[in-house]
Design an enzyme around this catalytic site. Structure first.
Site, PDB file in Angstrom:
ATOM      1  N   GLY A  86       0.572  -1.316  -0.046  1.00  0.00           N
ATOM      2  CA  GLY A  86       0.363   0.067  -0.035  1.00  0.00           C
ATOM      3  C   GLY A  86       0.901   1.014  -0.425  1.00  0.00           C
ATOM      4  O   GLY A  86      -0.075   2.271   0.469  1.00  0.00           O
ATOM      5  N   GLY A 113      -1.705   7.662   0.615  1.00  0.00           N
ATOM      6  CA  GLY A 113      -0.991   8.802   2.235  1.00  0.00           C
ATOM      7  C   GLY A 113      -0.435   8.699   2.604  1.00  0.00           C
ATOM      8  O   GLY A 113       0.148   9.450   3.842  1.00  0.00           O
ATOM      9  N   ARG A 164     -12.801   5.626   2.200  1.00  0.00           N
ATOM     10  CA  ARG A 164     -15.049   5.490   2.232  1.00  0.00           C
ATOM     11  C   ARG A 164     -14.937   5.837   0.506  1.00  0.00           C
ATOM     12  O   ARG A 164     -15.241   7.199   0.977  1.00  0.00           O
ATOM     13  CB  ARG A 164     -16.050   5.484   3.692  1.00  0.00           C
ATOM     14  CG  ARG A 164     -17.331   5.106   3.247  1.00  0.00           C
ATOM     15  CD  ARG A 164     -17.426   4.113   4.707  1.00  0.00           C
ATOM     16  NE  ARG A 164     -17.707   4.933   5.793  1.00  0.00           N
ATOM     17  CZ  ARG A 164     -19.186   5.488   6.359  1.00  0.00           C
ATOM     18  NH1 ARG A 164     -19.432   5.203   6.394  1.00  0.00           N
ATOM     19  NH2 ARG A 164     -18.598   5.810   7.269  1.00  0.00           N
ATOM     20  N   ARG A 203     -20.068   1.228   5.898  1.00  0.00           N
ATOM     21  CA  ARG A 203     -19.061   0.863   6.927  1.00  0.00           C
ATOM     22  C   ARG A 203     -18.293  -0.941   6.641  1.00  0.00           C
ATOM     23  O   ARG A 203     -17.427  -1.099   7.121  1.00  0.00           O
ATOM     24  CB  ARG A 203     -19.207   1.109   8.384  1.00  0.00           C
ATOM     25  CG  ARG A 203     -18.572   2.305   9.110  1.00  0.00           C
ATOM     26  CD  ARG A 203     -18.693   1.805  10.469  1.00  0.00           C
ATOM     27  NE  ARG A 203     -18.692   3.902  10.454  1.00  0.00           N
ATOM     28  CZ  ARG A 203     -17.390   5.285   9.736  1.00  0.00           C
ATOM     29  NH1 ARG A 203     -16.387   4.247  10.390  1.00  0.00           N
ATOM     30  NH2 ARG A 203     -17.448   5.706  10.933  1.00  0.00           N
ATOM     31  N   ASN A 237     -10.854  -4.325   2.818  1.00  0.00           N
ATOM     32  CA  ASN A 237      -9.810  -4.309   3.490  1.00  0.00           C
ATOM     33  C   ASN A 237      -9.595  -4.590   4.402  1.00  0.00           C
ATOM     34  O   ASN A 237      -9.094  -5.700   4.299  1.00  0.00           O
ATOM     35  CB  ASN A 237      -9.966  -2.860   4.568  1.00  0.00           C
ATOM     36  CG  ASN A 237      -9.813  -1.568   4.076  1.00  0.00           C
ATOM     37  OD1 ASN A 237      -9.857  -1.590   3.092  1.00  0.00           O
ATOM     38  ND2 ASN A 237      -9.550  -0.855   5.111  1.00  0.00           N
ATOM     39  N   ILE A 281      -1.061  -1.627   9.239  1.00  0.00           N
ATOM     40  CA  ILE A 281      -1.907  -0.527  10.143  1.00  0.00           C
ATOM     41  C   ILE A 281      -3.056  -0.040   9.526  1.00  0.00           C
ATOM     42  O   ILE A 281      -4.490   0.629  10.477  1.00  0.00           O
ATOM     43  CB  ILE A 281      -0.651   0.267   9.115  1.00  0.00           C
ATOM     44  CG1 ILE A 281       0.476   0.528   9.969  1.00  0.00           C
ATOM     45  CG2 ILE A 281      -1.803   1.779   9.242  1.00  0.00           C
ATOM     46  CD1 ILE A 281       1.642   1.642   9.384  1.00  0.00           C
ATOM     47  N   ASP A 287      -0.781   5.935  18.841  1.00  0.00           N
ATOM     48  CA  ASP A 287      -2.252   6.345  19.934  1.00  0.00           C
ATOM     49  C   ASP A 287      -0.633   6.789  20.881  1.00  0.00           C
ATOM     50  O   ASP A 287      -1.180   7.837  21.651  1.00  0.00           O
ATOM     51  CB  ASP A 287      -2.675   5.761  20.514  1.00  0.00           C
ATOM     52  CG  ASP A 287      -4.030   4.637  19.554  1.00  0.00           C
ATOM     53  OD1 ASP A 287      -4.606   5.662  19.188  1.00  0.00           O
ATOM     54  OD2 ASP A 287      -3.996   3.778  18.873  1.00  0.00           O
ATOM     55  N   HIS A 296      -6.994  -0.503  19.236  1.00  0.00           N
ATOM     56  CA  HIS A 296      -6.421   1.170  17.673  1.00  0.00           C
ATOM     57  C   HIS A 296      -8.010   1.346  17.553  1.00  0.00           C
ATOM     58  O   HIS A 296      -8.170   2.357  16.901  1.00  0.00           O
ATOM     59  CB  HIS A 296      -5.439   0.766  16.969  1.00  0.00           C
ATOM     60  CG  HIS A 296      -5.506   2.463  16.134  1.00  0.00           C
ATOM     61  ND1 HIS A 296      -4.360   2.605  16.855  1.00  0.00           N
ATOM     62  CD2 HIS A 296      -5.672   1.804  14.759  1.00  0.00           C
ATOM     63  CE1 HIS A 296      -4.102   3.340  15.543  1.00  0.00           C
ATOM     64  NE2 HIS A 296      -4.913   2.705  14.644  1.00  0.00           N
TER      65      HIS A 296
HETATM   66  N1  APR Z   1      -3.030  -4.218  -2.442  1.00  0.00           N
HETATM   67  C1  APR Z   1      -2.233  -3.220  -2.148  1.00  0.00           C
HETATM   68  N2  APR Z   1      -2.220  -1.570  -1.876  1.00  0.00           N
HETATM   69  C2  APR Z   1      -3.929  -1.034  -1.656  1.00  0.00           C
HETATM   70  C3  APR Z   1      -4.634  -2.794  -1.952  1.00  0.00           C
HETATM   71  C4  APR Z   1      -4.461  -3.883  -2.709  1.00  0.00           C
HETATM   72  N3  APR Z   1      -5.608  -4.522  -2.332  1.00  0.00           N
HETATM   73  N4  APR Z   1      -6.181  -1.656  -2.694  1.00  0.00           N
HETATM   74  C5  APR Z   1      -6.202  -0.149  -2.179  1.00  0.00           C
HETATM   75  N5  APR Z   1      -4.173  -0.622  -2.516  1.00  0.00           N
HETATM   76  C6  APR Z   1      -3.590   0.857  -1.803  1.00  0.00           C
HETATM   77  C7  APR Z   1      -4.346   1.797  -2.523  1.00  0.00           C
HETATM   78  O1  APR Z   1      -3.694   2.071  -4.313  1.00  0.00           O
HETATM   79  C8  APR Z   1      -3.453   2.803  -1.925  1.00  0.00           C
HETATM   80  O2  APR Z   1      -2.493   3.779  -2.971  1.00  0.00           O
HETATM   81  O3  APR Z   1      -4.194   1.550  -0.800  1.00  0.00           O
HETATM   82  C9  APR Z   1      -3.042   2.521  -0.343  1.00  0.00           C
HETATM   83  C10 APR Z   1      -4.238   3.463   0.337  1.00  0.00           C
HETATM   84  O4  APR Z   1      -4.282   4.609   0.059  1.00  0.00           O
HETATM   85  P1  APR Z   1      -4.898   5.878   0.791  1.00  0.00           P
HETATM   86  O5  APR Z   1      -6.440   5.300  -0.078  1.00  0.00           O
HETATM   87  O6  APR Z   1      -4.945   7.048   0.595  1.00  0.00           O
HETATM   88  O7  APR Z   1      -5.663   5.143   2.300  1.00  0.00           O
HETATM   89  P2  APR Z   1      -4.117   5.980   3.580  1.00  0.00           P
HETATM   90  O8  APR Z   1      -5.173   6.813   4.175  1.00  0.00           O
HETATM   91  O9  APR Z   1      -3.294   5.380   3.254  1.00  0.00           O
HETATM   92  O10 APR Z   1      -5.292   4.695   4.612  1.00  0.00           O
HETATM   93  C11 APR Z   1      -4.852   3.646   3.952  1.00  0.00           C
HETATM   94  O11 APR Z   1      -4.196   2.766   6.669  1.00  0.00           O
HETATM   95  O12 APR Z   1      -5.183   3.753   8.612  1.00  0.00           O
HETATM   96  C12 APR Z   1      -5.874   3.150   7.604  1.00  0.00           C
HETATM   97  O13 APR Z   1      -7.909   3.395   7.094  1.00  0.00           O
HETATM   98  C13 APR Z   1      -6.464   3.556   7.345  1.00  0.00           C
HETATM   99  O14 APR Z   1      -7.382   1.433   6.528  1.00  0.00           O
HETATM  100  C14 APR Z   1      -6.825   2.648   6.297  1.00  0.00           C
HETATM  101  C15 APR Z   1      -5.061   2.798   5.934  1.00  0.00           C
END
Ligand code: APR
Length: 315
Positions: free
Chosen positions: A10, A14, A83, A89, A96, A119, A152, A179
């Site tokens: 991932g 962000g 979301r 939800r 996820n 995470i 936290d 968490h």
């Molecule tokens: N495999 C790998 N990466 C993936 C997959 C997957 N199957 N599906 C989505 N992603 C990637 C997305 O392409 C993106 O780059 O995961 C990343 C998530 O990034 P954001 O959407 O920016 O989310 P972010 O704010 O980083 O949060 C990610 O962490 O804190 C938790 O609740 C939050 O579950 C969320 C996660």
């Protein structure tokens, strides 16, 4: 060994991008493997121009997940989806949870001895899912699977440092439980330096730590949840796992792990980290009456969160 491969799953998100940037600066990392379903070639190319010793590789799409994870010592997982309009939800949870299931299954094949730090939210549920998947594959080691609850602790230190007028880096406080919401239990009675305040001050600060994520969500006004502070916390936790692997002494972090400390099968407490992951679980800190009430509120919620993960993994 002093020669570690870290994989971020991932890595384009962000959290994933600043997390990868911080890991690129960790001298214990020799190989940084960036996996995502989008953009990783670019993120990896960009980071590879930074003049630190780790080599950086981008892997994109499910076909490359195996290569990304192959032989990793530490795997950090912030992969997930935010979301979207029309999504409940539960929809979000199912997506996820499915991501965690797939990544854990590939960890089992490609790096069964890796330290895995999750995470992706809901952490309280995603960690038990990964445990079930690793168990089914016959490679589960409860000493090597972690939910990253470090944010936290980081937040508690920041808020207490501010309140006491001291450098937050000097603040030591256990934050235990889980968490999210009421499962987050900052143990202010054990804070160093001592945190004194009226019952009301303590209650307000406790609730602020429990709801700190919402502060960020509101301030970002629709643009997401905590990313930079989460990346910082994730990099600190991964850094501690690496220090433990590297044989450094007295590496202690609170993290959400399989546990017999309470009735909840997973529970965050302070842990000593070493070459094999959890070297020692330091157990429950001493709790005062207010904190015992926090524990009473946290346990049923945690049990529910954990059961949801077990059910998802076995469905
Ligand atoms: N495999 C790998 N990466 C993936 C997959 C997957 N199957 N599906 C989505 N992603 C990637 C997305 O392409 C993106 O780059 O995961 C990343 C998530 O990034 P954001 O959407 O920016 O989310 P972010 O704010 O980083 O949060 C990610 O962490 O804190 C938790 O609740 C939050 O579950 C969320 C996660």
């Amino acid at each position: 060994q002093n020669n570690y491969k870290v994989t971020v799953c991932g890595a384009s998100g962000g959290i994933g991008q600043p997390l990868s940037l911080l890991l690129k600066q960790n001298p214990l990392v020799t190989s940084l493997s960036l996996y995502d379903i989008v953009h990783t070639p670019g993120v990896a190319a960009d980071l590879s121009h930074i003049d630190t010793k780790s080599s950086t590789h981008g892997y994109i799409g499910a076909d490359q997940l195996g290569d990304a994870l192959k032989g990793a010592d530490v795997v950090v997982i912030p992969a997930g989806v935010p979301r979207k309009p029309g999504m409940t939800r539960d929809d979000l949870f199912n997506v996820n949870a499915g991501i965690i299931k797939d990544i854990a299954a590939t960890v089992a094949k490609q790096c069964p001895k890796a330290m895995v730090a999750i995470i992706t939210n809901p952490v309280n549920t995603c960690v038990p899912i990964a445990a079930e998947v690793l168990k089914k594959a016959g490679v589960y080691d409860p000493k090597r699977l972690f939910g990253v609850s470090t944010l936290d602790v980081v937040r508690a230190r920041a808020f207490i440092g501010e309140a006491l007028g001291v450098d937050p880096q000097q603040v030591n406080i256990p934050v235990i439980g889980g968490h999210s919401g009421v499962t987050i239990m900052p143990i202010l009675s054990q804070c160093q330096p001592t945190f004194k305040g009226s019952a009301d001050t303590i209650d307000k600060l406790t609730k602020r730590i429990q709801e700190a994520g919402t502060e960020v969500v509101k301030a970002k006004a629709g643009a997401g949840s905590a990313t930079l502070s989460m990346a910082y916390a994730g990099a600190r936790f991964a850094g501690s796992l690496l220090k433990g692997l590297d044989g450094q002494k007295n590496v202690v972090e609170c993290s959400y792990v399989q546990s017999t400390v309470t009735e909840a099968a997973f529970f965050a407490t302070p842990l000593v980290l070493g070459k094999n992951g959890i070297q020692e679980n330091l157990g429950l800190p001493k709790l005062n009456d207010y904190e015992k009430k926090l524990l009473e509120a946290a346990i049923p919620e945690l049990k529910k969160n954990i059961q949801k993960g077990v059910d998802f993994a076995n469905a």
